[in-house]
Design a protein around this motif. Structure first.
Motif, PDB file in Angstrom:
ATOM      1  N   ASP A  87       0.724  -1.290  -0.084  1.00 59.71           N
ATOM      2  CA  ASP A  87       0.228  -0.012   0.257  1.00 59.71           C
ATOM      3  C   ASP A  87       0.933   1.084   0.002  1.00 59.71           C
ATOM      4  O   ASP A  87       1.885   1.397   0.675  1.00 59.71           O
ATOM      5  CB  ASP A  87      -0.893  -0.234   1.296  1.00 59.71           C
ATOM      6  CG  ASP A  87      -2.012  -1.116   1.252  1.00 59.71           C
ATOM      7  OD1 ASP A  87      -2.131  -1.544   0.313  1.00 59.71           O
ATOM      8  OD2 ASP A  87      -2.728  -1.109   2.475  1.00 59.71           O
ATOM      9  N   THR A 102      -3.810   1.034  -2.798  1.00 61.06           N
ATOM     10  CA  THR A 102      -3.682  -0.289  -2.036  1.00 61.06           C
ATOM     11  C   THR A 102      -3.397  -1.510  -3.383  1.00 61.06           C
ATOM     12  O   THR A 102      -3.839  -1.421  -4.334  1.00 61.06           O
ATOM     13  CB  THR A 102      -4.919  -0.444  -1.535  1.00 61.06           C
ATOM     14  OG1 THR A 102      -6.100  -0.331  -2.424  1.00 61.06           O
ATOM     15  CG2 THR A 102      -5.578   0.706  -0.320  1.00 61.06           C
ATOM     16  N   ARG A 130      -6.216  -0.379   3.492  1.00 58.98           N
ATOM     17  CA  ARG A 130      -7.863  -0.777   3.392  1.00 58.98           C
ATOM     18  C   ARG A 130      -8.314  -1.168   4.424  1.00 58.98           C
ATOM     19  O   ARG A 130      -9.492  -0.826   4.851  1.00 58.98           O
ATOM     20  CB  ARG A 130      -7.898  -1.479   1.958  1.00 58.98           C
ATOM     21  CG  ARG A 130      -9.176  -1.956   1.903  1.00 58.98           C
ATOM     22  CD  ARG A 130      -9.270  -3.269   0.814  1.00 58.98           C
ATOM     23  NE  ARG A 130      -8.690  -4.222   1.536  1.00 58.98           N
ATOM     24  CZ  ARG A 130      -8.016  -5.314   1.026  1.00 58.98           C
ATOM     25  NH1 ARG A 130      -7.598  -4.973  -0.226  1.00 58.98           N
ATOM     26  NH2 ARG A 130      -7.363  -6.188   1.586  1.00 58.98           N
TER      27      ARG A 130
END
Length: 154
Positions: A87, A102, A130
């Motif tokens: 990420d 992400t 996330r």
């Protein structure tokens, strides 16, 4: 749907209130909550270029903080020679998150644009941002961020 936060991150978050700003750690806060990650800081052209290439694994609760000397007109990353999904969290000079990408895929040479006026980029294991809900507006605290302009100063 958000997944449960791993126990190691909960332990890191629990110690957050008592821990002082340290060069080897970042703290994040937002409407989703707060977290602390141990980081390696890369702040030279050579170390930024190397990044996490050839790293086979990164422990939960760890990351890499890319620091530029000033906001950059355009920042972009790719995953060439990167072996783990990541990420990428792009922040401005105040440490405020502007964009999150992400699950960047290993070995993908497609440019991942971070936007304009980006000065800091935090890379975490793929899916962490996330799962925790880290997004635009989240604030990062670290000693590299000028306390006079930081959204969340040390």
């Amino acid at each position: 749907m958000r997944l449960a936060v791993p126990a190691v991150l909960l332990a890191l978050m629990a110690g957050q209130a008592s821990a002082a700003c340290r060069p080897d750690a970042v703290e994040l806060r937002g409407d989703w909550g707060a977290a602390r990650f141990r980081v390696e800081v890369v702040d030279t052209p050579e170390t930024r270029a190397q990044g996490l290439m050839f790293v086979e694994e990164m422990a939960p609760g760890e990351g890499m903080l890319f620091v530029y000397p000033a906001p950059q007109p355009r920042v972009g990353f790719w995953m060439k020679n990167t072996l783990i999904p990541l990420d990428m969290i792009f922040m401005d000079a105040t440490g405020t998150v502007r964009k999150v990408h992400t699950m960047a895929q290993p070995h993908d040479e497609t440019l991942i644009p971070g936007g304009e006026d980006i000065q800091y980029v935090l890379e975490l294991n793929g899916g962490v941002a996330r799962d925790m809900g880290i997004g635009p507006g989240t604030e990062l605290r670290h000693p590299e961020i000028d306390p006079d302009t930081a959204a969340w100063a040390c």
